[in-house]
Design a protein around this motif. Structure first.
Motif, PDB file in Angstrom:
ATOM      1  N   THR A  60     -36.272  69.440 -13.728  1.00  0.00           N
ATOM      2  CA  THR A  60     -35.677  70.606 -14.384  1.00  0.00           C
ATOM      3  C   THR A  60     -36.765  71.593 -14.776  1.00  0.00           C
ATOM      4  O   THR A  60     -36.643  72.811 -14.548  1.00  0.00           O
ATOM      5  CB  THR A  60     -34.897  70.175 -15.641  1.00  0.00           C
ATOM      6  N   ILE A  74     -37.209  75.473 -13.471  1.00  0.00           N
ATOM      7  CA  ILE A  74     -37.232  76.603 -14.398  1.00  0.00           C
ATOM      8  C   ILE A  74     -38.520  77.402 -14.236  1.00  0.00           C
ATOM      9  O   ILE A  74     -38.507  78.635 -14.171  1.00  0.00           O
ATOM     10  CB  ILE A  74     -37.058  76.114 -15.848  1.00  0.00           C
ATOM     11  N   TRP A 119     -27.197  79.504 -15.442  1.00  0.00           N
ATOM     12  CA  TRP A 119     -26.878  79.216 -14.049  1.00  0.00           C
ATOM     13  C   TRP A 119     -26.261  77.826 -13.923  1.00  0.00           C
ATOM     14  O   TRP A 119     -26.809  76.849 -14.437  1.00  0.00           O
ATOM     15  CB  TRP A 119     -28.147  79.297 -13.195  1.00  0.00           C
ATOM     16  N   THR A 124     -29.797  76.247 -17.468  1.00  0.00           N
ATOM     17  CA  THR A 124     -29.491  75.791 -16.111  1.00  0.00           C
ATOM     18  C   THR A 124     -28.756  74.457 -16.188  1.00  0.00           C
ATOM     19  O   THR A 124     -29.177  73.560 -16.911  1.00  0.00           O
ATOM     20  CB  THR A 124     -30.776  75.597 -15.293  1.00  0.00           C
TER      21      THR A 124
END
Length: 344
Positions: A19, A23, A104, A138
């Motif tokens: 993650t 990002i 997102w 996200t």
């Protein structure tokens, strides 16, 4: 891990290293600014925010979710669309857009190279609109490769500016900032694999709204889903006046007109993503029109109608009426049914 060749997987939503890499390499790389770079749980906006607009003002906030299919189309993509839709909503209240959030939802199987393109497009549109991306989120879900975006926009209305849905007054002129139906036709063309030169009109109207902000604009709305007919019907109902528009004055590109004729569509109810209507006093309507025509995205602007008091039993308060090219009168209502789904 080479993100250029990877696809979105559940690990990208784990909150762990994958993650963080996503990002850093996709989102932070595109949205880089001193507020976002702090990567705090909440953005701390600058001191003196109101001083930027003369010392006083009111905060405006709007939010939008984008689910357009396909995510890339002739003239734009979901990233540009997300910025423009949110910024334009702020502008319609006389607000100066300042900040955006960017959330997102990524379905497994989405291609990271596609994601990167639409994120960069988002960043470029934000720069054009004069806003900063200051927070984001996200999430990854099981799916078939889709990308969805949610935005929140924050702006400031300068002291003394009052633009509202109910502001139209008898005698006002109705200005539309350009041709209708471009976005709707572009999306439908992409879905149906129809080869044509129709491009989406998706655009931020920041410069246009800034240039006309010194004029007494009574009402403004961006002409998105539901089209011109829905927007004007809502404004006429809110003000309690009669709106009369003229079919021959409504700008429609010839390519879109032919497309509508082929599929039985009405440009008055087609969605747009870079058009606005402004309702202004007659004393300044021609000046405002000329300014809009000399702004980016406003070259095809036109005065298409006027605001009236009810004159007879056929024109009720809150009614919207279209004078057809052959001189008939057609009453318009908000769009009925679903229209074309997922155009934004």
């Amino acid at each position: 891990m080479n993100l250029n060749t990877e696809k979105i997987a559940m690990i990208h939503g784990s909150g762990g290293a994958a993650t963080g890499e996503l990002i850093r390499e996709v989102f932070a790389a595109a949205f880089h600014n001193e507020i976002l770079d702090a990567m705090e749980d909440a953005a701390l906006l600058p001191d003196g925010l109101f001083a930027e607009v003369g010392g006083t003002g009111r905060i405006t906030v709007t939010t939008d979710s984008l689910v357009v299919d396909p995510i890339e189309f002739h003239g734009g993509d979901i990233g540009r669309l997300a910025v423009c839709g949110t910024v334009n909503d702020l502008l319609m209240r006389g607000s100066i857009p300042k900040y955006l959030t960017s959330a997102w939802v990524l379905e497994t199987g989405a291609r990271i190279e596609d994601l990167r393109r639409v994120v960069v497009s988002f960043a470029e549109a934000a720069a054009e609109a004069g806003v900063q991306v200051v927070a984001g989120d996200t999430k990854v879900v099981e799916g078939t490769g889709g990308i969805l975006v949610n935005t929140t926009g924050i702006g400031v209305v300068p002291a003394g500016v009052t633009i509202s849905s109910s502001g139209a007054r008898p005698g006002d002129r109705i200005i539309v900032s350009g041709t209708l139906g471009d976005h709707h036709a572009a999306i439908l063309s992409a879905r149906m694999s129809i080869d044509n030169d129709i491009r989406s009109d998706v655009a931020p109207l920041t410069e246009m709204c800034r240039r006309i902000s010194s004029y007494p604009i009574h009402s403004m709305r961006d002409v998105t889903r539901g089209g011109l007919g829905t927007v004007l019907k809502e404004l006429s109902a809110a003000s309690g006046n009669v709106f009369r528009i003229y079919e021959k004055a409504i700008p429609v590109r010839e390519s879109v007109r032919r497309f509508c004729g082929l599929l039985g569509l009405d440009p008055v109810y087609m969605g747009n993503e870079g058009k606005a209507v402004a309702i202004v006093p007659p004393s300044c309507a021609d000046e405002v029109l000329e300014i809009v025509r000399n702004c980016p995205y406003g070259e095809d602007a036109a005065i298409i109608g006027e605001v009236m008091e009810p004159t007879d039993d056929r024109q009720v308060a809150g009614g919207l009426y279209l004078e057809t090219e052959i001189g008939g009168i057609r009453e318009l209502d908000v769009m009925q049914g679903e229209g074309l789904p997922r155009i934004c």
